[in-house]
Design a protein around this motif. Structure first.
Motif, PDB file in Angstrom:
ATOM      1  N   ASP A   1       2.470  16.067  -3.741  1.00  0.00           N
ATOM      2  CA  ASP A   1       1.205  15.810  -4.428  1.00  0.00           C
ATOM      3  C   ASP A   1       0.195  16.922  -4.175  1.00  0.00           C
ATOM      4  O   ASP A   1      -0.787  17.056  -4.910  1.00  0.00           O
ATOM      5  CB  ASP A   1       0.615  14.486  -3.959  1.00  0.00           C
ATOM      6  CG  ASP A   1       1.522  13.314  -4.297  1.00  0.00           C
ATOM      7  OD1 ASP A   1       1.783  13.107  -5.497  1.00  0.00           O
ATOM      8  OD2 ASP A   1       1.967  12.617  -3.370  1.00  0.00           O
TER       9      ASP A   1
ATOM     10  N   GLY B   1     -13.477  15.538 -11.057  1.00  0.00           N
ATOM     11  CA  GLY B   1     -12.156  14.970 -10.824  1.00  0.00           C
ATOM     12  C   GLY B   1     -11.753  14.853  -9.369  1.00  0.00           C
ATOM     13  O   GLY B   1     -11.114  13.873  -8.978  1.00  0.00           O
ATOM     14  N   ASP B   2     -12.125  15.848  -8.548  1.00  0.00           N
ATOM     15  CA  ASP B   2     -11.663  15.862  -7.166  1.00  0.00           C
ATOM     16  C   ASP B   2     -12.703  15.350  -6.173  1.00  0.00           C
ATOM     17  O   ASP B   2     -12.354  14.941  -5.068  1.00  0.00           O
ATOM     18  CB  ASP B   2     -11.246  17.274  -6.761  1.00  0.00           C
ATOM     19  CG  ASP B   2      -9.960  17.718  -7.442  1.00  0.00           C
ATOM     20  OD1 ASP B   2      -9.121  16.842  -7.731  1.00  0.00           O
ATOM     21  OD2 ASP B   2      -9.791  18.926  -7.695  1.00  0.00           O
TER      22      ASP B   2
ATOM     23  N   VAL C   1      -3.177  19.360  -5.578  1.00  0.00           N
ATOM     24  CA  VAL C   1      -4.240  19.561  -4.591  1.00  0.00           C
ATOM     25  C   VAL C   1      -3.864  20.686  -3.639  1.00  0.00           C
ATOM     26  O   VAL C   1      -2.719  20.797  -3.211  1.00  0.00           O
ATOM     27  CB  VAL C   1      -4.476  18.252  -3.808  1.00  0.00           C
ATOM     28  CG1 VAL C   1      -5.317  18.489  -2.565  1.00  0.00           C
ATOM     29  CG2 VAL C   1      -5.114  17.204  -4.707  1.00  0.00           C
TER      30      VAL C   1
ATOM     31  N   MET D   1      -8.483  13.715  -1.977  1.00  0.00           N
ATOM     32  CA  MET D   1      -8.387  14.260  -3.322  1.00  0.00           C
ATOM     33  C   MET D   1      -7.200  13.673  -4.083  1.00  0.00           C
ATOM     34  O   MET D   1      -7.305  13.351  -5.267  1.00  0.00           O
ATOM     35  CB  MET D   1      -8.301  15.787  -3.261  1.00  0.00           C
ATOM     36  CG  MET D   1      -9.600  16.458  -2.849  1.00  0.00           C
ATOM     37  SD  MET D   1      -9.426  18.264  -2.590  1.00  0.00           S
ATOM     38  CE  MET D   1      -9.015  18.797  -4.253  1.00  0.00           C
ATOM     39  N   VAL D   2      -6.070  13.536  -3.397  1.00  0.00           N
ATOM     40  CA  VAL D   2      -4.897  12.936  -4.046  1.00  0.00           C
ATOM     41  C   VAL D   2      -5.208  11.505  -4.462  1.00  0.00           C
ATOM     42  O   VAL D   2      -4.897  11.082  -5.587  1.00  0.00           O
ATOM     43  CB  VAL D   2      -3.670  12.985  -3.119  1.00  0.00           C
ATOM     44  CG1 VAL D   2      -2.524  12.162  -3.712  1.00  0.00           C
ATOM     45  CG2 VAL D   2      -3.209  14.427  -2.903  1.00  0.00           C
TER      46      VAL D   2
ATOM     47  N   ARG E   1      -8.084  10.219  -5.099  1.00  0.00           N
ATOM     48  CA  ARG E   1      -9.056  10.201  -6.188  1.00  0.00           C
ATOM     49  C   ARG E   1      -8.390  10.556  -7.516  1.00  0.00           C
ATOM     50  O   ARG E   1      -8.676   9.949  -8.553  1.00  0.00           O
ATOM     51  CB  ARG E   1     -10.199  11.171  -5.878  1.00  0.00           C
ATOM     52  CG  ARG E   1     -11.406  10.984  -6.786  1.00  0.00           C
ATOM     53  CD  ARG E   1     -12.603  11.784  -6.274  1.00  0.00           C
ATOM     54  NE  ARG E   1     -13.164  11.180  -5.086  1.00  0.00           N
ATOM     55  CZ  ARG E   1     -13.198  11.745  -3.884  1.00  0.00           C
ATOM     56  NH1 ARG E   1     -12.660  12.959  -3.710  1.00  0.00           N
ATOM     57  NH2 ARG E   1     -13.737  11.151  -2.855  1.00  0.00           N
ATOM     58  N   ARG E   2      -7.497  11.525  -7.488  1.00  0.00           N
ATOM     59  CA  ARG E   2      -6.775  11.891  -8.713  1.00  0.00           C
ATOM     60  C   ARG E   2      -5.906  10.720  -9.205  1.00  0.00           C
ATOM     61  O   ARG E   2      -5.837  10.454 -10.404  1.00  0.00           O
ATOM     62  CB  ARG E   2      -5.909  13.128  -8.486  1.00  0.00           C
ATOM     63  CG  ARG E   2      -6.684  14.426  -8.367  1.00  0.00           C
ATOM     64  CD  ARG E   2      -5.760  15.641  -8.395  1.00  0.00           C
ATOM     65  NE  ARG E   2      -6.500  16.877  -8.268  1.00  0.00           N
ATOM     66  CZ  ARG E   2      -5.992  18.077  -8.508  1.00  0.00           C
ATOM     67  NH1 ARG E   2      -4.727  18.205  -8.898  1.00  0.00           N
ATOM     68  NH2 ARG E   2      -6.726  19.176  -8.381  1.00  0.00           N
ATOM     69  N   ARG E   3      -5.264  10.053  -8.265  1.00  0.00           N
ATOM     70  CA  ARG E   3      -4.439   8.916  -8.660  1.00  0.00           C
ATOM     71  C   ARG E   3      -5.298   7.797  -9.243  1.00  0.00           C
ATOM     72  O   ARG E   3      -4.897   7.117 -10.206  1.00  0.00           O
ATOM     73  CB  ARG E   3      -3.652   8.399  -7.456  1.00  0.00           C
ATOM     74  CG  ARG E   3      -2.490   9.283  -7.069  1.00  0.00           C
ATOM     75  CD  ARG E   3      -1.674   8.642  -5.962  1.00  0.00           C
ATOM     76  NE  ARG E   3      -0.481   9.414  -5.665  1.00  0.00           N
ATOM     77  CZ  ARG E   3       0.427   9.066  -4.750  1.00  0.00           C
ATOM     78  NH1 ARG E   3       0.256   7.944  -4.056  1.00  0.00           N
ATOM     79  NH2 ARG E   3       1.481   9.818  -4.532  1.00  0.00           N
TER      80      ARG E   3
ATOM     81  N   ARG F   1      -8.080   8.118 -10.871  1.00  0.00           N
ATOM     82  CA  ARG F   1      -8.499   8.486 -12.219  1.00  0.00           C
ATOM     83  C   ARG F   1      -7.345   8.341 -13.199  1.00  0.00           C
ATOM     84  O   ARG F   1      -7.521   7.898 -14.340  1.00  0.00           O
ATOM     85  CB  ARG F   1      -9.009   9.930 -12.231  1.00  0.00           C
ATOM     86  CG  ARG F   1     -10.393  10.098 -11.636  1.00  0.00           C
ATOM     87  CD  ARG F   1     -10.758  11.567 -11.507  1.00  0.00           C
ATOM     88  NE  ARG F   1     -10.673  12.256 -12.799  1.00  0.00           N
ATOM     89  CZ  ARG F   1     -11.635  12.260 -13.715  1.00  0.00           C
ATOM     90  NH1 ARG F   1     -12.758  11.596 -13.486  1.00  0.00           N
ATOM     91  NH2 ARG F   1     -11.500  12.927 -14.847  1.00  0.00           N
ATOM     92  N   ALA F   2      -6.132   8.712 -12.748  1.00  0.00           N
ATOM     93  CA  ALA F   2      -4.965   8.619 -13.630  1.00  0.00           C
ATOM     94  C   ALA F   2      -4.620   7.157 -13.918  1.00  0.00           C
ATOM     95  O   ALA F   2      -4.128   6.816 -15.004  1.00  0.00           O
ATOM     96  CB  ALA F   2      -3.766   9.323 -13.001  1.00  0.00           C
TER      97      ALA F   2
END
Length: 309
Positions: free
Chosen positions: A96, A175-176, A267, A300-301, A303-305, A307-308
Motif C-alpha cells: 500500500d 486526499g492524504d 503512499v 495516509m493509507v 485515509r485513502r482507503r 475515501r475509496a
C-alpha cells in the motif's frame, strides 16, 4: 491488512539502526494491534542482509551481504535497488505504500542510479508528476523545484512547474491529509518579493499571476510567509527552491517532520534527515523521525482507503 514496505537505505548509514529501533518501538507495535484485520499493519523490510535487521525473505534475495556494502558504490546500489523493488511492488498492488530510510545521493549515483534523490527516482518509476513535501504538526512546505543548483533555479521556476506544484499540493492536502479546502501560500523567489521590480521582476510577472490563477495567496516574501504559516494562516507553503523551503521547515521542526512524496499512486514517507554515516553503528541515532514517518504512512493509507470506500 495494511502492507507497507520499509527500505533500509544506505547500509553504511544509520538506516538499519533506526529501522531496528523503530520496529521494536511500542508505538509501531500498537499500529498493528487491532482485532480488525483490515486495520492490522504488516511491515516488509527491503535491504541487504548482514545489517542486523530481519529482511523479508521475498524482498532480500537480490541483495549482497552487509560486508559487500562497505564502499560507496555498493551502498548506493543496495539503497537504490531497495527503493526500486519496494516501489514496483507498490505499483503492482502488493504494497500500500513505502517508508524509506535515508540514502546517500552521491552513493546512489555511484551505484548506477542517476537520480538526485528519492523524489525524482520515484517519479521516474511511477511515471507521474510528484511534489516533495516536508510536513510537521507546525508547518508544511512543498518544493516547486527540488535538487538543482541555485544558479539553475530561475530557469526552472516556470509557470508549468508552479501550477503542477499547486495541483499536486492541493490534491495531496485533500486526499492524504483530509483538509477539505486547503489554504496554500506561494513563497516569493526574490527578496521582498522583488520590491516592485527593484530586486527582480519574476514575482510580479510570473509568480503573482500564477498564484492568482490557481487561487493561492502570495507570493509573499520568504522572511514572512513561513511565520504566517506557523501561526496557522496557511495549510502549506509552496517554496520556489530547495533551501528556502527546507531551511524553514527544519528550523521549525527538525526531527519531528516527515518527508512525503505527493502525487504517487501509493503512499511514500521518510524521515527528515540523512544517512549520518559519521555516527552509524554507535547506537546513538534517533529513530523518532522514522517512527513518525511510519505512523504518517499508516494514517495516509487509512485515509485513502476511507475515501475509496
Amino acid at each position: 491488512m495494511i502492507r507497507l514496505g520499509l527500505t533500509l537505505g544506505d547500509p553504511r548509514g544509520i538506516g538499519p539502526e533506526i529501522v531496528a529501533k523503530a520496529l521494536s518501538d511500542p508505538r509501531i507495535a500498537a499500529l498493528g494491534a487491532s482485532r480488525d484485520e483490515d486495520q492490522q499493519v504488516r511491515w516488509r523490510v527491503v535491504g541487504p542482509r548482514g545489517t542486523g535487521v530481519a529482511v523479508d525473505d521475498a524482498l532480500g534475495e537480490w541483495a549482497p551481504s552487509g560486508d559487500a556494502a562497505a564502499d560507496e558504490a555498493a551502498g548506493g546500489r543496495c539503497a537504490g535497488r531497495a527503493v526500486e523493488t519496494a516501489a514496483r511492488l507498490a505499483l503492482a498492488g502488493d504494497l500500500d505504500g513505502i517508508v524509506t530510510a535515508p540514502l546517500d545521493k552521491a552513493a546512489l549515483k555511484a551505484g548506477g542510479y542517476d537520480f538526485p534523490g528519492h523524489t525524482e527516482m520515484l517519479a521516474a518509476i511511477a511515471g507521474v508528476p510528484v511534489a516533495m513535501m516536508l510536513a510537521s504538526d507546525r508547518l508544511r512546505v512543498v518544493l516547486a523545484t527540488t535538487h538543482i543548483a541555485l544558479r539553475d533555479v530561475p530557469a526552472a521556476v516556470t509557470r508549468e512547474a508552479l501550477e503542477q506544484a499547486f495541483v499536486t499540493t492541493r490534491d495531496g492536502l485533500v486526499g492524504d491529509f483530509g483538509i477539505a479546502s486547503p489554504r496554500i501560500a506561494l513563497c516569493a523567489l526574490n527578496p521582498h518579493a522583488g520590491d516592485h521590480g527593484r530586486f527582480g521582476h519574476e514575482d510580479d510577472d510570473l509568480l503573482g499571476p500564477v498564484a492568482r490563477a490557481c487561487g493561492m495567496d502570495g507570493p509573499f516574501p520568504a522572511d514572512t510567509v513561513f511565520v504566517r504559516a506557523l501561526r496557522g494562516e496557511f495549510d502549506a507553503v509552496i517554496a520556489p527552491y530547495h533551501d528556502v523551503g527546507m531551511t524553514a521547515i527544519k528550523v521549525a521542526s527538525f526531527g519531528s517532520a516527515v518527508n512525503v512524496t505527493l502525487g504517487l499512486p501509493f503512499v511514500r514517507t521518510s524521515p527528515d534527515h540523512g544517512t549520518a554515516i559519521d555516527i552509524a553503528g554507535q547506537g546513538v541515532a534517533s529513530a523518532e523521525s522514522l517512527i513518525l514517518a511510519m505512523q504518517v504512512a499508516v494514517d495516509m493509507v487509512r485515509r485513502r482507503r476511507g475515501r475509496a470506500g
